[in-house]
Scaffold this motif. Structure first.
Motif, short mmCIF file in Angstrom:
data_model
loop_
_atom_site.label_atom_id
_atom_site.label_comp_id
_atom_site.label_asym_id
_atom_site.label_seq_id
_atom_site.Cartn_x
_atom_site.Cartn_y
_atom_site.Cartn_z
N VAL A 76 73.38 34.63 43.95
CA VAL A 76 73.41 35.88 44.65
C VAL A 76 71.92 36.57 44.24
CG1 VAL A 76 74.28 38.47 44.87
CG2 VAL A 76 75.86 36.46 44.54
N LYS A 77 71.43 37.23 45.48
CA LYS A 77 70.14 37.75 45.00
C LYS A 77 70.60 39.53 45.31
CE LYS A 77 67.10 38.36 48.54
NZ LYS A 77 65.97 38.27 49.56
N MET A 78 69.95 40.05 44.24
CA MET A 78 70.05 41.56 44.50
C MET A 78 68.88 42.02 44.94
SD MET A 78 70.85 44.48 41.49
CE MET A 78 72.37 43.79 41.12
N SER A 79 68.75 43.04 46.01
CA SER A 79 67.38 43.50 46.36
C SER A 79 67.39 44.76 46.99
CB SER A 79 66.91 42.47 47.46
OG SER A 79 67.64 42.37 48.60
N LEU A 90 65.50 42.67 43.22
CA LEU A 90 65.42 43.33 41.44
C LEU A 90 65.92 41.99 40.79
CD1 LEU A 90 67.35 46.46 43.00
CD2 LEU A 90 65.09 46.08 42.30
N ALA A 91 67.00 41.25 41.04
CA ALA A 91 67.37 40.37 40.01
C ALA A 91 68.12 39.19 40.80
CB ALA A 91 68.54 40.73 39.32
N GLY A 92 68.30 38.07 40.24
CA GLY A 92 69.17 36.87 40.86
C GLY A 92 70.47 36.73 39.74
N MET A 93 71.44 36.48 40.17
CA MET A 93 72.77 36.39 39.71
C MET A 93 73.36 34.93 39.89
SD MET A 93 73.67 40.20 39.67
CE MET A 93 73.26 40.30 41.54
N LEU A 152 69.03 46.96 31.27
CA LEU A 152 68.01 47.72 31.35
C LEU A 152 66.74 47.05 30.76
CD1 LEU A 152 66.86 50.93 31.15
CD2 LEU A 152 67.65 50.94 28.69
N ALA A 153 66.77 46.19 29.85
CA ALA A 153 65.51 45.45 29.51
C ALA A 153 65.03 44.71 30.78
CB ALA A 153 65.79 44.47 28.20
N GLN A 154 65.84 43.95 31.31
CA GLN A 154 65.43 43.45 32.48
C GLN A 154 64.68 44.05 33.56
OE1 GLN A 154 68.78 41.13 34.34
NE2 GLN A 154 67.72 40.42 35.93
N PHE A 155 65.16 45.32 33.90
CA PHE A 155 64.54 45.90 34.87
C PHE A 155 63.17 46.70 34.42
CE2 PHE A 155 68.96 46.00 36.88
CZ PHE A 155 68.57 45.28 37.69
N ILE A 156 63.28 47.12 33.12
CA ILE A 156 62.04 47.59 32.55
C ILE A 156 60.75 46.55 32.72
CG2 ILE A 156 60.64 48.10 30.30
CD1 ILE A 156 63.16 49.61 29.63
N ALA A 157 61.34 45.05 32.36
CA ALA A 157 60.66 43.96 32.47
C ALA A 157 59.98 43.66 33.80
CB ALA A 157 61.08 42.90 31.96
N LEU A 158 60.86 44.05 34.72
CA LEU A 158 60.62 43.76 36.29
C LEU A 158 59.50 44.82 36.68
CD1 LEU A 158 61.45 42.69 38.87
CD2 LEU A 158 62.81 44.55 39.38
N ALA A 159 59.47 45.91 36.29
CA ALA A 159 58.43 46.87 36.48
C ALA A 159 56.97 46.30 35.99
CB ALA A 159 58.84 48.11 36.03
N GLU A 160 57.33 45.80 34.85
CA GLU A 160 55.87 45.33 34.28
C GLU A 160 55.66 44.14 34.84
OE1 GLU A 160 54.49 43.21 29.99
OE2 GLU A 160 56.57 43.51 30.55
N GLY A 199 62.00 30.72 45.17
CA GLY A 199 61.21 31.50 45.78
C GLY A 199 61.75 32.84 46.49
N LEU A 200 62.95 32.91 46.86
CA LEU A 200 63.79 34.01 47.38
C LEU A 200 64.11 34.88 46.30
CD1 LEU A 200 66.36 32.51 49.98
CD2 LEU A 200 64.27 33.91 50.34
N LEU A 201 64.62 34.20 45.00
CA LEU A 201 64.57 35.19 43.85
C LEU A 201 63.36 35.86 43.48
CD1 LEU A 201 67.25 33.16 41.84
CD2 LEU A 201 67.84 34.93 43.14
N ALA A 202 62.33 35.07 43.59
CA ALA A 202 60.89 35.48 42.78
C ALA A 202 60.29 36.19 43.90
CB ALA A 202 60.25 34.49 42.30
N GLY A 203 60.63 36.40 45.23
CA GLY A 203 59.81 37.16 46.24
C GLY A 203 58.64 36.08 46.67
N MET A 204 58.82 34.87 46.62
CA MET A 204 57.77 34.28 47.08
C MET A 204 58.00 33.17 47.99
SD MET A 204 56.76 32.23 43.50
CE MET A 204 56.92 33.97 42.71
N SER A 205 57.17 32.29 48.57
CA SER A 205 57.52 31.29 49.38
C SER A 205 57.77 29.92 48.77
CB SER A 205 55.99 30.76 50.43
OG SER A 205 55.19 30.25 49.27
N ARG A 206 58.47 29.08 49.08
CA ARG A 206 58.86 27.86 48.42
C ARG A 206 57.79 27.10 48.15
NH1 ARG A 206 58.95 22.62 49.39
NH2 ARG A 206 58.10 22.82 51.41
N GLN A 207 56.61 27.06 48.72
CA GLN A 207 55.33 26.49 48.36
C GLN A 207 54.81 26.80 47.06
OE1 GLN A 207 55.90 27.60 51.44
NE2 GLN A 207 55.98 25.60 52.54
#
Length: 242
Positions: A76-79, A90-93, A152-160, A199-207
């Motif tokens: 699952v992708k949370m976005s 925001l996160a993959g689960m 909380l740690a995950q979303f702080i790291a996401l901002a970074e 790629g979908l989880l990290a917000g980038m193309s497959r390549q």
């Protein structure tokens, strides 16, 4: 069955599972193993399943989904999407994840979108059962404290990550989150996942995801299999900065 109320019609379907079997609950929910017998039985009676096809929206921003949610199978992708149309993951689960406790406690509308990246089966605990465990179970509350702390740690790291890391760094962090030992205590070091899904989880193309995986593999942080990734050093992966 759990009574779900959505503001929009959902493309999933309910599975006919009146009461989840004890062994199945222990398999999909590590937190259940620490419950007392009365608490465990209460949890069992309050859970049902719902299945979603690949690409299906589980919920949109503003939907009301009155159930605490676990991923029994799938990914699952949370976005979220800004007013200007910019989407951000925001996160993959993966299987084993449980989420949405804050929304359930506050009884508010969903603030993010959930999409099934593959055939996905969700475990849904009705809100009344969740609140009963919240009020009566010390073990359940210990789990929630650890869960909140890790998220909380995950979303702080996401901002970074979004501000300081390149695409390979973002991929490394997203992979490391999928192997967090607190959020996924029973999962091994291998995940069946495609480069498209990563790629979908990290917000980038497959390549771009493929290039990042090759670089991380060259550094000895992971191994790439056929439709899978095996993590060799999750701590170094989580700290990777390029």
């Amino acid at each position: 069955m759990v009574s779900l109320r959505f503001d929009r019609r959902q493309p999933g379907h309910d599975d006919e599972t009146p009461v989840i079997a004890p062994d199945e609950l222990r398999t999909i929910a590590a937190w259940s193993r620490d419950l007392r017998e009365e608490e465990f039985e209460e949890a069992r009676r309050g859970i049902s399943f719902k299945s979603f096809g690949k690409g299906a929206y589980i919920c949109h921003v503003g939907d009301r989904m009155e159930a605490w949610t676990g991923v029994a199978e799938g990914l699952v992708k949370m976005s979220t999407t800004s007013k200007t149309g910019k989407a951000a993951t925001l996160a993959g689960m993966r299987a084993g994840a449980w989420f949405g406790e804050g929304t359930v406690i506050k009884g508010e509308l969903r603030r993010y979108e959930l999409v099934a990246l593959r055939e996905t089966k969700l475990a849904l605990m009705r809100r009344s059962t969740f609140l009963w465990l919240f009020e009566h179970s010390a073990a359940f509350n210990r789990f929630l404290v650890h869960q909140f702390n890790e998220r909380l740690a995950q979303f702080i790291a996401l901002a970074e990550t979004e501000r300081t890391l390149d695409s390979t760094g973002r991929l490394a962090r997203n992979l490391a989150w999928l192997f967090n030992p607190t959020l996924y205590p029973d999962q091994g070091r291998t995940l069946e996942v495609s480069q498209e899904e990563l790629g979908l989880l990290a917000g980038m193309s497959r390549q771009i995801a493929n290039q990042g995986l090759q670089k991380l593999a060259g550094l000895g942080l992971l191994e790439i299999g056929h439709g899978s990734v095996t993590i060799l050093d999750v701590e170094r992966l989580a700290r990777y900065e390029g």
